[in-house]
Design a protein around this motif. Structure first.
Motif, PDB file in Angstrom:
ATOM      1  N   CYS A  43       1.043  -1.190  -0.112  1.00 26.31           N
ATOM      2  CA  CYS A  43       0.114   0.053   0.346  1.00 26.31           C
ATOM      3  C   CYS A  43       0.800   1.171   0.051  1.00 26.31           C
ATOM      4  O   CYS A  43       0.278   2.301  -0.225  1.00 26.31           O
ATOM      5  CB  CYS A  43      -0.590   0.076   1.727  1.00 26.31           C
ATOM      6  SG  CYS A  43       0.243   0.087   2.890  1.00 26.31           S
ATOM      7  N   GLY A  44       2.338   1.662   0.476  1.00 26.78           N
ATOM      8  CA  GLY A  44       3.241   2.339   0.761  1.00 26.78           C
ATOM      9  C   GLY A  44       2.483   3.224   1.367  1.00 26.78           C
ATOM     10  O   GLY A  44       3.394   4.160   1.208  1.00 26.78           O
ATOM     11  N   ALA A  45       2.103   2.912   2.510  1.00 22.51           N
ATOM     12  CA  ALA A  45       1.743   4.252   3.752  1.00 22.51           C
ATOM     13  C   ALA A  45       2.806   4.124   4.340  1.00 22.51           C
ATOM     14  O   ALA A  45       2.672   5.446   5.333  1.00 22.51           O
ATOM     15  CB  ALA A  45       0.553   3.584   4.287  1.00 22.51           C
ATOM     16  N   CYS A  46       4.099   3.641   4.526  1.00 22.52           N
ATOM     17  CA  CYS A  46       5.163   3.345   5.368  1.00 22.52           C
ATOM     18  C   CYS A  46       6.318   3.736   4.920  1.00 22.52           C
ATOM     19  O   CYS A  46       7.322   3.638   5.752  1.00 22.52           O
ATOM     20  CB  CYS A  46       4.980   1.656   6.208  1.00 22.52           C
ATOM     21  SG  CYS A  46       5.570   0.287   4.996  1.00 22.52           S
ATOM     22  N   THR A  47       5.907   4.328   3.508  1.00 24.71           N
ATOM     23  CA  THR A  47       6.826   4.811   3.049  1.00 24.71           C
ATOM     24  C   THR A  47       7.803   5.872   3.173  1.00 24.71           C
ATOM     25  O   THR A  47       7.673   6.773   4.547  1.00 24.71           O
ATOM     26  CB  THR A  47       6.618   5.533   1.288  1.00 24.71           C
ATOM     27  OG1 THR A  47       6.186   4.244   1.014  1.00 24.71           O
ATOM     28  CG2 THR A  47       7.709   5.629   1.088  1.00 24.71           C
ATOM     29  N   VAL A  48       9.688   5.611   3.227  1.00 24.30           N
ATOM     30  CA  VAL A  48      10.449   6.648   3.791  1.00 24.30           C
ATOM     31  C   VAL A  48      11.232   6.193   3.160  1.00 24.30           C
ATOM     32  O   VAL A  48      10.993   5.694   1.993  1.00 24.30           O
ATOM     33  CB  VAL A  48      11.131   5.759   5.844  1.00 24.30           C
ATOM     34  CG1 VAL A  48       9.648   6.335   6.634  1.00 24.30           C
ATOM     35  CG2 VAL A  48      11.576   4.525   6.043  1.00 24.30           C
ATOM     36  N   VAL A  53      16.392   7.323  -1.071  1.00 30.12           N
ATOM     37  CA  VAL A  53      15.542   6.106  -2.399  1.00 30.12           C
ATOM     38  C   VAL A  53      14.248   5.400  -1.080  1.00 30.12           C
ATOM     39  O   VAL A  53      14.514   5.401   0.092  1.00 30.12           O
ATOM     40  CB  VAL A  53      16.800   4.829  -2.218  1.00 30.12           C
ATOM     41  CG1 VAL A  53      15.376   3.517  -2.954  1.00 30.12           C
ATOM     42  CG2 VAL A  53      17.672   5.603  -3.030  1.00 30.12           C
ATOM     43  N   PRO A  54      13.042   5.436  -1.554  1.00 26.78           N
ATOM     44  CA  PRO A  54      12.243   5.070  -1.630  1.00 26.78           C
ATOM     45  C   PRO A  54      12.115   3.314  -1.262  1.00 26.78           C
ATOM     46  O   PRO A  54      12.454   3.452  -1.754  1.00 26.78           O
ATOM     47  CB  PRO A  54      11.180   5.554  -2.439  1.00 26.78           C
ATOM     48  CG  PRO A  54      11.434   6.359  -3.019  1.00 26.78           C
ATOM     49  CD  PRO A  54      12.840   6.094  -3.311  1.00 26.78           C
ATOM     50  N   VAL A  55      11.455   3.281   0.471  1.00 26.88           N
ATOM     51  CA  VAL A  55      11.808   2.064   0.968  1.00 26.88           C
ATOM     52  C   VAL A  55      10.258   1.665   1.605  1.00 26.88           C
ATOM     53  O   VAL A  55      10.008   2.496   2.058  1.00 26.88           O
ATOM     54  CB  VAL A  55      13.253   1.933   1.819  1.00 26.88           C
ATOM     55  CG1 VAL A  55      12.844   0.236   2.654  1.00 26.88           C
ATOM     56  CG2 VAL A  55      14.104   1.836   1.043  1.00 26.88           C
ATOM     57  N   THR A  56       9.642   0.990   1.752  1.00 34.86           N
ATOM     58  CA  THR A  56       8.543   0.144   2.496  1.00 34.86           C
ATOM     59  C   THR A  56       8.776  -0.265   3.400  1.00 34.86           C
ATOM     60  O   THR A  56      10.236  -1.387   4.156  1.00 34.86           O
ATOM     61  CB  THR A  56       7.749  -0.450   1.535  1.00 34.86           C
ATOM     62  OG1 THR A  56       8.497  -1.203   1.180  1.00 34.86           O
ATOM     63  CG2 THR A  56       6.996   0.423   0.922  1.00 34.86           C
ATOM     64  N   SER A  57       8.995   0.731   4.814  1.00 33.48           N
ATOM     65  CA  SER A  57       9.512   0.255   6.080  1.00 33.48           C
ATOM     66  C   SER A  57       8.814  -0.807   6.861  1.00 33.48           C
ATOM     67  O   SER A  57       9.419  -1.817   7.981  1.00 33.48           O
ATOM     68  CB  SER A  57       9.536   1.640   7.159  1.00 33.48           C
ATOM     69  OG  SER A  57       8.233   1.479   7.322  1.00 33.48           O
ATOM     70  N   CYS A  58       7.676  -1.934   6.440  1.00 33.69           N
ATOM     71  CA  CYS A  58       7.053  -2.776   7.065  1.00 33.69           C
ATOM     72  C   CYS A  58       7.703  -3.511   6.567  1.00 33.69           C
ATOM     73  O   CYS A  58       7.458  -4.586   7.324  1.00 33.69           O
ATOM     74  CB  CYS A  58       5.723  -2.851   7.017  1.00 33.69           C
ATOM     75  SG  CYS A  58       5.544  -3.338   4.850  1.00 33.69           S
TER      76      CYS A  58
END
Length: 893
Positions: A43-48, A53-58
């Protein structure tokens, strides 16, 4: 010690090899702008950003961040707002705001890379869609997100000259907005729920002692004394522990012995004569409610409840005419059986509650659509003094009807907090959210539509069977009562109960499945009568609001230029459909408008689930006092404020604007009475100056009775039901605290699609929606609501369907990778036309938008597909395999 740099600060990382980056960001560092939704990188909600570089932190192990630079949404907007944040605010590229931080982080990274490589060139819609394809927005803010990112990349928001129509927008784009899942009290525990693994069983033994014995477990509570479970996921007990990992271990330690009972899963199986019965006569009151209102009595037979046919008109005559036409092979008789899939609410913020007792005082933070009602339900269930219960919902990450009452998360949080004498949070995981948190029931809808020889509508028969799970009170067929007046209508609704979780109200409950069936039948009638489909609707449908919308639709170039005979792989079609909802409002709503410390303050115990209630109140007050909306303080989301409405049924605006406007006039008079220097006669009062010099004044006003059921030339929908309408209206008000007012909010949609006849893929190209909902109180917010409703309707038509194991009752689409909702690349060009006439009898002239805008979307898509390929699809979602099969079937025939 291992460390990372986050938002410019060096922070330690835990030694735990199982720790994820999102755990460190949210729980250790308190940077709650980063949201946990899917837990699967979908879903991308946890992106940092990790080293830019964009990363899904979950999905990222915390130890993978050692020595790296991490940027969260809080770091994007500090100390200066990024152009993307300004653009999101100005374009209202957000609604509930729960997904917004993830979008901001990704879009800011994209914008920075784009500007470095291409300056202020404007990226295409396809380029933006590809960059943000890993992000989901359940509210459907995509149309505005496209515009915001394009303008930020083009340099149009490099300065500070911008304004936002949404007063809480800055908090949402910077991650400062706090949702229930973000609440943290000192000593707060984590609660989890033990759920049934059986679709139907008797609990023979339940031993909670092993869970209580585990270190770190503080409380264990039984949630129900019913020894029968009727669906997979039914709550049984709950555990509170120091952390979620310990709480889950405690659930696994509970010893539960069950005796399986015969189960029945789904619509077709539950209707069989020999199907196991879900609720016997003694237990029927335990059934849930799929409606926003309390239902009336209806007969039961096995698992089928109904018919509910109170909205029918000369039903026997309609049946006779249809039977005669069938026997005579009357070519004008249109008959069909239509099926709609189960649509999950799929709120990105899960159902969640945080309960805390301070002596006899209970405070509950809840993701709730109705803080006042929830307070009353909590007080009643736990036998508490309502004056000592307070419910707070500062921000809600989507609801769509599923968060209107007390749920297991709230019950468990309160039970555990009382047992533990400590604050407890209970938040559903994604599996729970997509299985037991509610859904729009699937349905089978049979339609028979008979025009007369003169082309008028003679008879309409609609019979609906709703797949409600362990719940009742569906209304689908009955909603056809208020469209296309026929000489006779036979309308029957049935609930089909099975061993599945209970359904719930979902944005215009009953409206979309009714429209999917009836609007396709009307289109088929137009084909047989050789009449333009809009012209036929205009002939059959006398409603003045829709009459104006039909004229608008007939004038569209896309409609006038449509074709019906096509060849080749890719074929385009244009379809139309009509929908309506009710003008609903809630009695007893009270709004206080006051001067406090030289500032205007508006207060009412409603809540903003992303629809923009805060901003509507602020804009209304500001307009009346000739000041800026930012100068108005709006207090909502707290049950301790003056009683406000629930956010459901599109009733908030119609409920709060009339008392607000009345209170404003009284407050103006009080301010002028207090002023030592009066404005010159006939001049505009310098309200800003008068307010600043005024002492504290508070005016409270309750929603009056004006325009509730009658208006000159405008009838209440209930008037056409005669005595039945009076009784039904009384029941709605008594049982659900809802009044149906005069006038019918309406929508007409014209949609263009492209169909790949080889692969069966449907691409929606353009949507034109006309809405007759009175005066638009906040145009940008109204546009956002309309677009979001359309996008949810497109999901219903093309993608969304819950899948269930027919033997075990397990929900199989229990993750966002399996349950497909529309993404940004699925978003077509959307044109919204507001017709602002028709509701002059309402003080403020405004009614709701959210429901009516989604009702006609799925049939408009289906009619457009028929126009493209000449085959009518009678089941949604209209998947590629269904299109390919239908085309093969036509070829074979």
């Amino acid at each position: 010690m291992n460390t990372m740099t986050i938002n410019g600060r060096v922070e330690p990382l835990p030694d735990d090899p199982d720790a994820l980056l999102i755990d460190v960001v949210r729980d250790q560092l308190g940077l709650t702008g980063t949201k946990l939704v899917c837990g699967g990188g979908v879903c991308g909600a946890c992106t940092v950003l990790v080293d830019g570089v964009p990363v899904t932190s979950c999905l990222m192990p915390a130890r993978a961040a050692v020595g790296k630079s991490v940027t969260t949404v809080e770091g994007i907007g500090a100390p200066e707002l990024h152009p993307v944040q300004k653009a999101f605010m100005a374009h209202d590229a957000l609604q509930c705001g729960f997904c917004t931080p993830g979008f901001i982080v990704e879009a800011a990274g994209f914008c920075d890379r784009w500007r470095a490589a291409k300056g202020t060139a404007v990226p295409s819609r396809e380029e933006i869609g590809a960059a943000l394809s890993g992000h989901l927005c359940r509210c459907g803010a995509y149309d505005a997100i496209y515009r915001a990112v394009a303008d930020a990349c083009a340099g149009r928001f490099d300065g500070d000259n911008f304004a936002s129509p949404r007063i809480e927008a800055r908090d949402k784009v910077t991650g400062a907005a706090k949702y229930t899942v973000d609440v943290r009290h000192d000593g707060q525990l984590e609660g989890v729920i033990l759920r049934s693994r059986d679709a139907h069983a008797r609990i023979a033994a339940l031993d909670l002692a092993p869970a209580r014995a585990l270190s770190g477990v503080i409380a264990v509570s039984l949630l129900s004394d019913d020894r029968i479970v009727r669906y997979v996921g039914e709550p049984i007990a709950a555990v509170a522990a120091r952390d979620r990992k310990t709480a889950l271990a405690a659930l696994a330690a509970i010893k539960l012995t069950s005796e399986p009972l015969p189960a029945v899963i789904g619509l077709d199986a539950a209707r069989k004569d020999d199907a196991p019965v879900v609720f016997d006569r003694a237990s029927r009151k335990k059934a849930g409610n799929v409606s926003e209102a309390a239902g009336g009595p209806a007969p039961w037979k096995q698992n089928v409840r109904g018919p509910t046919s109170v909205f029918a008109r000369r039903a026997k005559r309609a049946r006779n005419w249809v039977n005669e036409a069938r026997q005579a092979n009357n070519r004008l008789l249109v008959e069909g059986t239509f099926r709609t899939g189960t649509q999950q609410h799929a709120c990105l913020e899960p159902h969640a509650a945080v309960a805390r007792f301070d002596g006899a005082e209970l405070t509950v933070h809840a993701s709730s659509q109705w803080v006042v009602h929830l307070k009353e339900q909590i007080a009643k269930r736990f036998k508490l003094d309502p004056a000592r219960v307070r419910v707070i919902a500062d921000h809600i990450g989507g609801g769509f009807g599923s968060k209107a009452g007390i749920g297991a998360e709230t019950i468990a949080a309160v039970e555990l907090a009382r047992a533990a004498n400590a604050p407890v949070r209970v938040a559903y995981d994604r599996h729970e959210e997509l299985s037991v948190a509610g859904y729009r029931p699937a349905a089978e809808v049979k339609v028979a539509l008979l025009p007369s020889d003169r082309g008028e509508l003679k008879a309409l028969s609609v019979t609906a069977h709703a797949d409600t799970g362990a719940a009742i009170n569906s209304t689908i067929a009955g909603l056809a009562r208020l469209m296309y007046p026929a000489e006779a209508k036979d309308l029957s609704d049935f609930d089909v109960i099975s061993n599945l979780p209970p359904g719930a109200a979902f944005r215009g409950p009953g409206g979309p499945p009714m429209a999917f069936a009836v609007e396709q039948a009307v289109d088929e009638a137009a084909l047989r009568l050789a009449v333009d489909p809009i012209a036929l609707r205009k002939r059959w449908d006398p409603d003045p609001n829709r009459q104006r919308l039909y004229d608008w639709a007939l004038s569209l170039d896309i409609w006038r230029n449509r074709t019906s005979v096509q060849t080749g792989r890719y074929r385009r079609g244009v379809g139309v459909a009509t929908g309506y909802w009710f003008y609903l409002w809630q009695p007893k709503v009270k709004v206080e408008v006051a001067v406090k410390g030289g500032r205007i303050v508006a207060s009412t115990a409603t809540q903003d689930i992303g629809t923009g209630t805060r901003s509507v109140l602020a804009e209304t007050v500001a307009r009346e006092f000739d000041i800026e909306a930012s100068e108005v303080e709006v207090r909502i989301g707290d049950s301790s404020l003056p009683e406000g409405p629930g956010s459901g049924g599109s009733r908030v605006t119609a409920s709060v604007l009339p008392p607000t406007l009345t209170a404003i006039q009284k407050l103006k008079a009080a301010i002028l009475d207090q002023a030592t220097r009066k404005p010159a006669p006939g001049s505009n009062a310098p309200w800003r100056e008068l307010i600043a010099r005024s002492g504290d004044i508070a005016i409270s006003e309750t929603r009056g009775e004006d325009g509730k059921n009658t208006a000159p030339g405008i009838r209440s929908p209930l008037k056409d039901l005669g005595l039945l309408g009076v009784v039904f209206g009384w029941m709605m008000r008594r049982n659900s605290n809802i009044v149906i007012g005069a006038g019918v909010p309406s929508s007409v949609q014209v949609i263009e699609v492209e169909v790949d006849t080889w692969l069966g893929h449907v691409r929606v190209l353009n949507v034109h929606t006309g809405l007759a909902v009175g005066k638009i109180a906040a145009p940008q917010l109204a546009h956002s609501q309309a677009c979001g409703a359309i996008i949810q309707g497109l999901g219903y038509a093309l993608y969304e369907a819950r899948e269930v194991d027919p033997l075990s009752g397990e929900v199989l689409t229990a993750g966002m990778e399996d349950y497909r909702i529309p993404g940004i690349a699925d978003t077509p060009e959307i044109d919204v036309h507001f017709d602002e006439a028709g509701f002059d009898h309402v003080l403020g002239n405004s009614v709701g938008i959210g429901e009516v805008a989604t009702v006609p979307t799925s049939p408009a898509v289906a009619n457009a597909i028929f126009n493209a390929i000449g085959v009518r699809l009678a089941e949604i979602p209209i998947r590629p395999d269904r299109i390919v099969a239908a085309l093969k079937g036509r070829t074979a025939a």
